[in-house]
Design an enzyme around this catalytic site. Structure first.
Site, mmCIF file in Angstrom:
data_model
loop_
_atom_site.group_PDB
_atom_site.id
_atom_site.type_symbol
_atom_site.label_atom_id
_atom_site.label_comp_id
_atom_site.label_asym_id
_atom_site.label_seq_id
_atom_site.Cartn_x
_atom_site.Cartn_y
_atom_site.Cartn_z
ATOM 1 N N GLU A 160 0.871 -1.262 -0.125
ATOM 2 C CA GLU A 160 -0.054 0.053 0.095
ATOM 3 C C GLU A 160 0.756 1.314 -0.008
ATOM 4 O O GLU A 160 0.834 2.036 0.903
ATOM 5 C CB GLU A 160 -0.868 0.080 1.116
ATOM 6 C CG GLU A 160 -1.790 -1.055 1.211
ATOM 7 C CD GLU A 160 -3.132 -1.024 2.325
ATOM 8 O OE1 GLU A 160 -4.165 -1.584 2.171
ATOM 9 O OE2 GLU A 160 -2.792 -0.394 3.201
ATOM 10 N N GLU A 375 -6.419 -7.664 -0.033
ATOM 11 C CA GLU A 375 -7.271 -7.538 1.432
ATOM 12 C C GLU A 375 -8.402 -7.240 0.962
ATOM 13 O O GLU A 375 -8.539 -6.312 0.058
ATOM 14 C CB GLU A 375 -6.466 -6.287 2.155
ATOM 15 C CG GLU A 375 -5.045 -6.727 2.912
ATOM 16 C CD GLU A 375 -4.651 -5.440 3.629
ATOM 17 O OE1 GLU A 375 -5.137 -4.598 3.905
ATOM 18 O OE2 GLU A 375 -3.306 -5.493 3.607
#
Length: 470
Positions: A160, A375
């Site tokens: 991320e 995720e």
């Protein structure tokens, strides 16, 4: 031969391992932060759910739940504890044991090199803004690749980049806790691009029978209106949250439109080097990890300074009435709200269609690159009964609705290869501590870290069984 679809769940080292100083591990920036006065909660990940000593139980529970893959991260400071670059073999031994346990149950490891937790000596030099971080990261990455080789079929360089940069240098809720330092935000972003490319260069040298990718946080930008001004806001939103990560990682180039707009915003780009262009162009990813939580809903910028808002477990009552997460980037875009879309207890939209829209856009722009949903999860104030049982129907609904959109995109030709629920078990949720729960398995922190599968754990097991033909 068609590869089997991967069904699993995910964790990250600092959030679940505990054992923060065990067997030669050095401190990370999160250890440093959590043990400092900056951490006003007093809550740390020193023990968390102690995966370091419970990994056998946790992996066995994954297997019993029908999962055939596990996404986890390696703690950089467990492998290279100090600036002297001496390798801590005890760190490798721990992850070797985790991999052996995965192999025992036929669970495919998907392993991230850094998931927010830089070593403290890297943080002390400036962290992601340290000009030498890409060489330091490449050294660590090469050590990992040499040690594990093909035992890990799926490697991830960085988790991320967008969210990491935003929390570190816009919101200021992650170390080094700088609020709206957009010069540092851009230096961090560029260094992440270089870290990714240099790690991939080390990976390619070994000619492993494995793949390497990057995990991206942001879904695509969207707007409620279709006007020229809104379309420009969407383009700016994507440049700010998506394109600066994905274009270099997948296409090997930083968009010129992005460079021009950043310069026009007054950022000094002297840290960019001409010789880096070849490095970036020649070292691109094999697959994309796409995390799926919410969209970036934008409208045209009107006024105000750059700012960002997140809502954490400590500063709202869980009613969903807290201010919506969002940001204003001066001259680029502002976050918008859509009253038709429900919010979770942290003011984040629950809008499952965002992942379908995102996946379709990824295919349109980047072709058939393999994509793993690395995720997807629902944070909640879980309430357990006297036996520790959690009837988390809200989480089940959230996962079901997102999966419906993911599988729709896959049926329409997007190369989706796997799916991971965040998270495997309850764990430390950064500055949310332990109030904000994501796990398929409850961890009772008051009773010896006992693991108790939630209703969602059994639902997910059944869902996997019903979709074995993917």
């Amino acid at each position: 031969m068609k590869e089997k679809f991967l069904w699993g769940s995910a964790t990250a080292a600092y959030q679940c391992e505990g054992a923060w100083d065990a067997e030669g591990k050095g401190p990370s920036i999160w250890d440093q932060f959590c043990h400092s006065e900056k951490n006003t909660t007093g809550i740390t990940g020193d023990v968390s759910c102690d995966f370091y000593h419970h990994y056998q139980e946790d992996i066995r529970m994954m297997a019993k739940g029908g999962q055939n893959t596990y996404r986890f991260s390696i703690s950089w400071s467990r492998i290279v504890p100090k600036a002297d670059r001496v390798i801590n073999e005890k760190g490798f031994e721990f992850y070797d044991k985790v991999l052996t346990e995965c192999e025992k149950y036929g669970i495919v490891p998907n392993v991230t090199l850094v998931h927010y937790d830089l070593p403290d000596y890297v943080g002390d030099q400036g962290g992601w803004c340290w000009p030498d971080i890409s060489d330091e990261f490449a050294y660590y990455a090469a050590a990992v690749f040499r040690h594990f080789g093909d035992r890990i079929p799926l490697y991830v360089t960085i988790n991320e980049p967008t969210h990491n940069a935003s929390c570190c240098y816009m919101v200021g809720n992650y170390p080094p806790n700088e609020q709206v330092n957009m010069q540092h935000f851009c230096e961090c972003a560029y260094n992440m691009i270089l870290c990714n490319a240099k790690a991939i260069r080390e990976f390619r040298k070994l000619k492993l029978n494995a793949k390497i990718g990057l995990v991206h946080a942001s879904c695509s930008a969207e707007s409620v209106l279709d006007t020229p001004a809104h379309r420009e806001a969407v383009e700016n939103g994507d440049l700010f949250t998506n394109d600066w990560v994905l274009d270099p990682a997948i296409k090997g180039e930083i968009p010129q439109k992005l460079i021009d707009k950043v310069k026009a915003s007054g950022i000094d780009l002297s840290f960019m080097k001409e010789e880096d262009r070849t490095l970036i162009r020649e070292n691109t990813i094999d697959f994309l990890g796409q995390n799926a939580y919410s969209r970036l809903l934008v409208k045209p910028y009107v006024s105000g300074e750059t700012c960002a808002t997140v809502n954490n477990a400590g500063n709202n009552d869980g009613s969903g009435k807290a201010a919506k997460e969002g940001k204003t980037v001066k001259g680029w875009f502002e976050s918008d709200t859509d009253p038709r879309v429900p919010l979770n207890p942290w003011g984040r939209e629950i809008y499952p269609q965002c992942i379908y829209n995102t996946l379709i856009k990824r295919k349109q722009k980047y072709g058939d690159i393999p994509i793993y949903i690395t995720e997807n999860g629902h944070g909640a104030y879980d309430v357990a009964d006297e036996n520790g049982w959690v009837e988390d129907d809200d989480r089940i609904q959230f996962l079901h609705d997102f999966l419906e959109q993911i599988l729709k995109a896959k049926a329409e030709g997007v190369n989706v290869m796997g799916y991971y629920v965040w998270s495997t078990m309850d764990l430390y949720s950064w500055i949310n501590g332990y109030k904000k729960r994501y796990g398929l398995v409850r961890v009772d922190y008051e009773k010896g870290l006992k693991r108790i599968p939630k209703k969602s754990y059994y639902w997910y097991k059944q869902f996997i069984e019903e979709h074995q033909d993917l």
